[in-house]
Write a protein that holds these residues in place. Structure first.
Motif, PDB file in Angstrom:
ATOM      1  N   ALA A  14       1.082  -1.352   0.320  1.00 27.51           N
ATOM      2  CA  ALA A  14       0.095   0.204   0.402  1.00 27.51           C
ATOM      3  C   ALA A  14       0.858   1.440   0.111  1.00 27.51           C
ATOM      4  CB  ALA A  14      -0.682  -0.332   1.104  1.00 27.51           C
ATOM      5  N   HIS A  15       1.555   1.706  -1.171  1.00 28.85           N
ATOM      6  CA  HIS A  15       2.377   2.642  -1.177  1.00 28.85           C
ATOM      7  C   HIS A  15       2.046   3.905  -1.173  1.00 28.85           C
ATOM      8  CE1 HIS A  15       4.703  -0.322  -2.627  1.00 28.85           C
ATOM      9  NE2 HIS A  15       4.098  -0.562  -3.597  1.00 28.85           N
ATOM     10  N   PHE A  16       0.287   4.620  -1.538  1.00 28.18           N
ATOM     11  CA  PHE A  16      -0.170   5.170  -1.557  1.00 28.18           C
ATOM     12  C   PHE A  16      -1.503   5.185  -0.411  1.00 28.18           C
ATOM     13  CE2 PHE A  16       1.440   5.100  -5.207  1.00 28.18           C
ATOM     14  CZ  PHE A  16       1.636   6.067  -6.280  1.00 28.18           C
ATOM     15  N   GLY A  17      -1.092   4.289   0.214  1.00 30.45           N
ATOM     16  CA  GLY A  17      -2.561   4.672   1.953  1.00 30.45           C
ATOM     17  C   GLY A  17      -3.502   3.516   1.800  1.00 30.45           C
ATOM     18  N   ARG A  18      -4.148   3.262   2.836  1.00 32.06           N
ATOM     19  CA  ARG A  18      -5.625   2.265   2.893  1.00 32.06           C
ATOM     20  C   ARG A  18      -5.977   3.321   3.207  1.00 32.06           C
ATOM     21  NH1 ARG A  18      -1.693  -1.672   5.799  1.00 32.06           N
ATOM     22  NH2 ARG A  18      -1.680  -0.393   6.947  1.00 32.06           N
ATOM     23  N   PHE A  19      -7.093   3.500   2.284  1.00 31.80           N
ATOM     24  CA  PHE A  19      -8.042   5.290   2.510  1.00 31.80           C
ATOM     25  C   PHE A  19      -9.811   4.232   2.572  1.00 31.80           C
ATOM     26  CE2 PHE A  19      -6.088   6.395  -0.651  1.00 31.80           C
ATOM     27  CZ  PHE A  19      -7.104   6.613  -2.239  1.00 31.80           C
ATOM     28  N   LEU A  20      -9.649   3.027   1.606  1.00 29.02           N
ATOM     29  CA  LEU A  20     -10.974   2.441   1.199  1.00 29.02           C
ATOM     30  C   LEU A  20     -11.340   1.545   1.811  1.00 29.02           C
ATOM     31  CD1 LEU A  20     -10.709   2.400  -2.652  1.00 29.02           C
ATOM     32  CD2 LEU A  20     -11.949   4.560  -1.751  1.00 29.02           C
ATOM     33  N   PRO A  21     -12.679   1.272   2.208  1.00 24.76           N
ATOM     34  CA  PRO A  21     -13.335   0.223   3.065  1.00 24.76           C
ATOM     35  C   PRO A  21     -12.563  -1.279   2.295  1.00 24.76           C
ATOM     36  CG  PRO A  21     -15.040   1.407   2.335  1.00 24.76           C
ATOM     37  CD  PRO A  21     -13.818   1.968   1.351  1.00 24.76           C
ATOM     38  N   GLY A  22     -13.003  -2.385   3.225  1.00 24.15           N
ATOM     39  CA  GLY A  22     -12.175  -4.095   2.833  1.00 24.15           C
ATOM     40  C   GLY A  22     -13.894  -4.169   2.092  1.00 24.15           C
ATOM     41  N   TRP A  23     -13.971  -3.834   1.888  1.00 26.55           N
ATOM     42  CA  TRP A  23     -15.699  -4.886   1.177  1.00 26.55           C
ATOM     43  C   TRP A  23     -14.621  -5.516  -0.119  1.00 26.55           C
ATOM     44  CZ3 TRP A  23     -19.083   0.422   0.921  1.00 26.55           C
ATOM     45  CH2 TRP A  23     -18.962   0.580   1.933  1.00 26.55           C
ATOM     46  N   TRP A  24     -15.531  -6.560   0.379  1.00 27.34           N
ATOM     47  CA  TRP A  24     -15.329  -8.043  -1.008  1.00 27.34           C
ATOM     48  C   TRP A  24     -15.792  -7.007  -2.398  1.00 27.34           C
ATOM     49  CZ3 TRP A  24     -18.466 -10.069  -5.235  1.00 27.34           C
ATOM     50  CH2 TRP A  24     -17.285 -10.984  -5.321  1.00 27.34           C
ATOM     51  N   ILE A  25     -17.024  -6.044  -2.233  1.00 21.67           N
ATOM     52  CA  ILE A  25     -16.777  -5.901  -4.061  1.00 21.67           C
ATOM     53  C   ILE A  25     -16.468  -4.583  -4.600  1.00 21.67           C
ATOM     54  CG2 ILE A  25     -18.566  -3.928  -3.285  1.00 21.67           C
ATOM     55  CD1 ILE A  25     -19.098  -6.454  -5.628  1.00 21.67           C
ATOM     56  N   ILE A  26     -14.806  -4.348  -3.787  1.00 22.29           N
ATOM     57  CA  ILE A  26     -14.556  -2.884  -3.462  1.00 22.29           C
ATOM     58  C   ILE A  26     -12.956  -3.806  -4.416  1.00 22.29           C
ATOM     59  CG2 ILE A  26     -12.752  -0.972  -2.843  1.00 22.29           C
ATOM     60  CD1 ILE A  26     -15.267  -0.362  -1.694  1.00 22.29           C
ATOM     61  N   PRO A  27     -12.587  -3.827  -5.684  1.00 25.36           N
ATOM     62  CA  PRO A  27     -11.107  -4.300  -5.930  1.00 25.36           C
ATOM     63  C   PRO A  27      -9.820  -3.298  -5.005  1.00 25.36           C
ATOM     64  CG  PRO A  27     -12.593  -3.208  -7.808  1.00 25.36           C
ATOM     65  CD  PRO A  27     -12.974  -2.501  -6.468  1.00 25.36           C
ATOM     66  N   ASP A  28      -9.097  -4.339  -4.745  1.00 23.03           N
ATOM     67  CA  ASP A  28      -7.686  -2.898  -3.960  1.00 23.03           C
ATOM     68  C   ASP A  28      -7.828  -2.259  -4.587  1.00 23.03           C
ATOM     69  OD1 ASP A  28      -7.802  -4.694  -1.747  1.00 23.03           O
ATOM     70  OD2 ASP A  28      -7.535  -6.782  -2.971  1.00 23.03           O
ATOM     71  N   ALA A  29      -7.086  -1.858  -6.317  1.00 25.37           N
ATOM     72  CA  ALA A  29      -7.021  -0.973  -7.196  1.00 25.37           C
ATOM     73  C   ALA A  29      -7.918  -0.243  -7.246  1.00 25.37           C
ATOM     74  CB  ALA A  29      -5.930  -1.565  -8.109  1.00 25.37           C
ATOM     75  N   ALA A  30      -8.907   0.231  -6.592  1.00 24.06           N
ATOM     76  CA  ALA A  30      -9.893   0.746  -7.277  1.00 24.06           C
ATOM     77  C   ALA A  30      -9.365   2.162  -7.863  1.00 24.06           C
ATOM     78  CB  ALA A  30     -11.352   0.706  -5.760  1.00 24.06           C
ATOM     79  N   LEU A  31      -8.481   2.324  -7.652  1.00 26.10           N
ATOM     80  CA  LEU A  31      -8.479   4.143  -7.698  1.00 26.10           C
ATOM     81  C   LEU A  31      -7.806   3.701  -8.744  1.00 26.10           C
ATOM     82  CD1 LEU A  31      -8.048   6.954  -5.989  1.00 26.10           C
ATOM     83  CD2 LEU A  31      -6.271   5.912  -5.810  1.00 26.10           C
ATOM     84  N   THR A  32      -7.567   2.520  -9.807  1.00 21.17           N
ATOM     85  CA  THR A  32      -6.451   2.865 -10.747  1.00 21.17           C
ATOM     86  C   THR A  32      -7.488   1.778 -11.999  1.00 21.17           C
ATOM     87  OG1 THR A  32      -5.224   1.328 -10.455  1.00 21.17           O
ATOM     88  CG2 THR A  32      -4.288   3.426 -10.312  1.00 21.17           C
ATOM     89  N   LEU A  33      -7.831   0.921 -11.809  1.00 22.44           N
ATOM     90  CA  LEU A  33      -8.898  -0.410 -12.608  1.00 22.44           C
ATOM     91  C   LEU A  33      -9.825   0.526 -12.841  1.00 22.44           C
ATOM     92  CD1 LEU A  33      -8.970  -3.515 -10.902  1.00 22.44           C
ATOM     93  CD2 LEU A  33      -6.912  -3.024 -12.465  1.00 22.44           C
ATOM     94  N   PRO A  34     -10.927   1.072 -12.653  1.00 18.91           N
ATOM     95  CA  PRO A  34     -11.884   1.449 -13.504  1.00 18.91           C
ATOM     96  C   PRO A  34     -11.231   2.676 -14.650  1.00 18.91           C
ATOM     97  CG  PRO A  34     -12.460   2.308 -11.103  1.00 18.91           C
ATOM     98  CD  PRO A  34     -10.423   1.753 -11.561  1.00 18.91           C
ATOM     99  N   PHE A  35     -10.095   3.122 -14.861  1.00 20.80           N
ATOM    100  CA  PHE A  35      -9.373   4.227 -15.187  1.00 20.80           C
ATOM    101  C   PHE A  35      -8.868   3.396 -16.398  1.00 20.80           C
ATOM    102  CE2 PHE A  35      -9.865   7.680 -12.146  1.00 20.80           C
ATOM    103  CZ  PHE A  35     -10.194   8.185 -12.493  1.00 20.80           C
ATOM    104  N   LEU A  36      -8.256   1.981 -15.766  1.00 24.35           N
ATOM    105  CA  LEU A  36      -7.791   1.399 -17.313  1.00 24.35           C
ATOM    106  C   LEU A  36      -8.051   0.831 -17.654  1.00 24.35           C
ATOM    107  CD1 LEU A  36      -4.424   0.317 -15.240  1.00 24.35           C
ATOM    108  CD2 LEU A  36      -4.422   1.537 -16.485  1.00 24.35           C
ATOM    109  N   LEU A  37      -9.609  -0.044 -17.438  1.00 28.33           N
ATOM    110  CA  LEU A  37     -10.731  -0.372 -18.062  1.00 28.33           C
ATOM    111  C   LEU A  37     -11.439   1.168 -18.628  1.00 28.33           C
ATOM    112  CD1 LEU A  37     -12.554  -2.574 -18.342  1.00 28.33           C
ATOM    113  CD2 LEU A  37     -14.402  -1.178 -16.550  1.00 28.33           C
TER     114      LEU A  37
END
Ligand code: FES
Length: 268
Positions: free
Chosen positions: A80-103
């Protein structure tokens, strides 16, 4: 004969022949391979993204690109180089900050658009083969109007490529300090290919060389544009190669993290 400009929307200017197409070659092969390839990749990536484990190799600081940067509460410390600021819900990808933009970057890519319009939407499946739909609306209406946002997703993808590059640099690590193994080569090849795909983007080519009246007055931009243009002709190949390197990199990191085998080490 009705011209294209005056033809009513959806009307087909086609000769009155009974056959669906006069093509006798295997025109269906490319769309079929595209459906199989893209479906397989999306299935693999979806499973991996929601596994939420085996994404980090602590001894060598290998982090799979599917979890970079890792930003949920569930992320292990080193990943976690950029901090752990999102909840750990199963539905949230661990790279939720970047994956939507890559998609979105790939979904709006000029090449992938051609690929999935032809193969999934049959619009049209191949040259000289009728469209699978009665009407052709182009990209003039929602949601396809959003394809015009591709340039902005390119900017996001360039930032994410920088993050992936940083991950590859941090991975020269071993418990003794500096380290170099097969995993480094896998991560590096992936990053180089990702950069090649990203800067071969048609939007990138326009950002670098577009809106100029005289190349002679902008020699640096001209050289950069020439370089990007040379890559741009390989954009389709790079689109597929990077799907392969991404999946391979992720699989290699997963295999090491799961303990299926050890990394081949050259230094430490
Ligand atoms: S055109 Fe394919 S990534 Fe921009």
């Amino acid at each position: 004969m009705t011209s294209t400009a005056t033809r009513p929307r959806g009307a087909r200017a086609r000769a009155a022949i009974a056959a669906k197409t006069l093509r006798t070659d295997r025109w269906w092969f490319a769309p079929l391979i595209t459906v199989i390839g893209l479906s397989a990749w999306v299935a693999y990536a979806t499973v991996r993204v929601f596994m939420h484990n085996n994404y980090w190799v602590p001894e060598h600081h290998y982090l799979t690109p599917f979890y970079s940067p890792c930003v949920t509460e569930r992320c292990v410390e080193g990943a976690a180089h950029f901090g752990r600021f999102l909840p750990g819900w199963w539905i949230i990808p661990d790279a939720a900050l970047t994956l939507p933009f890559l998609l979105l970057f790939r979904l709006t890519c000029y090449y992938y658009r051609k690929a999935y319009y032809r193969s999934f939407w049959l619009s049209p499946p191949a040259c000289a083969v009728p469209d699978g739909h009665k009407e052709y609306g182009g990209e003039t209406r929602f949601p396809l109007l959003g394809q015009n946002l591709h340039r902005y997703f390119f900017y996001a993808a360039a930032i994410i490529s920088l993050i992936n590059t940083w991950d590859a640099i941090l991975a020269f690590h071993s418990p003794k300090g500096f380290g170099f193994g097969l995993g480094n080569i896998v991560l590096l090849v992936n990053v180089v290919m990702l950069w090649a795909y990203t800067i071969s983007c048609h939007s990138c080519r326009h950002i670098i060389g577009g809106r100029l009246k005289h190349f002679s007055k902008h020699p640096v931009r001209y050289r950069a544009w020439t370089f990007v243009s040379a890559l741009n002709v390989r954009h389709m190949q790079l689109a597929w190669v990077t799907l392969g390197t991404l999946a391979l990199t992720d699989f290699y990191v997963m295999a090491l993290a799961a303990g299926w085998f050890n990394d081949l080490r050259f230094i430490n």
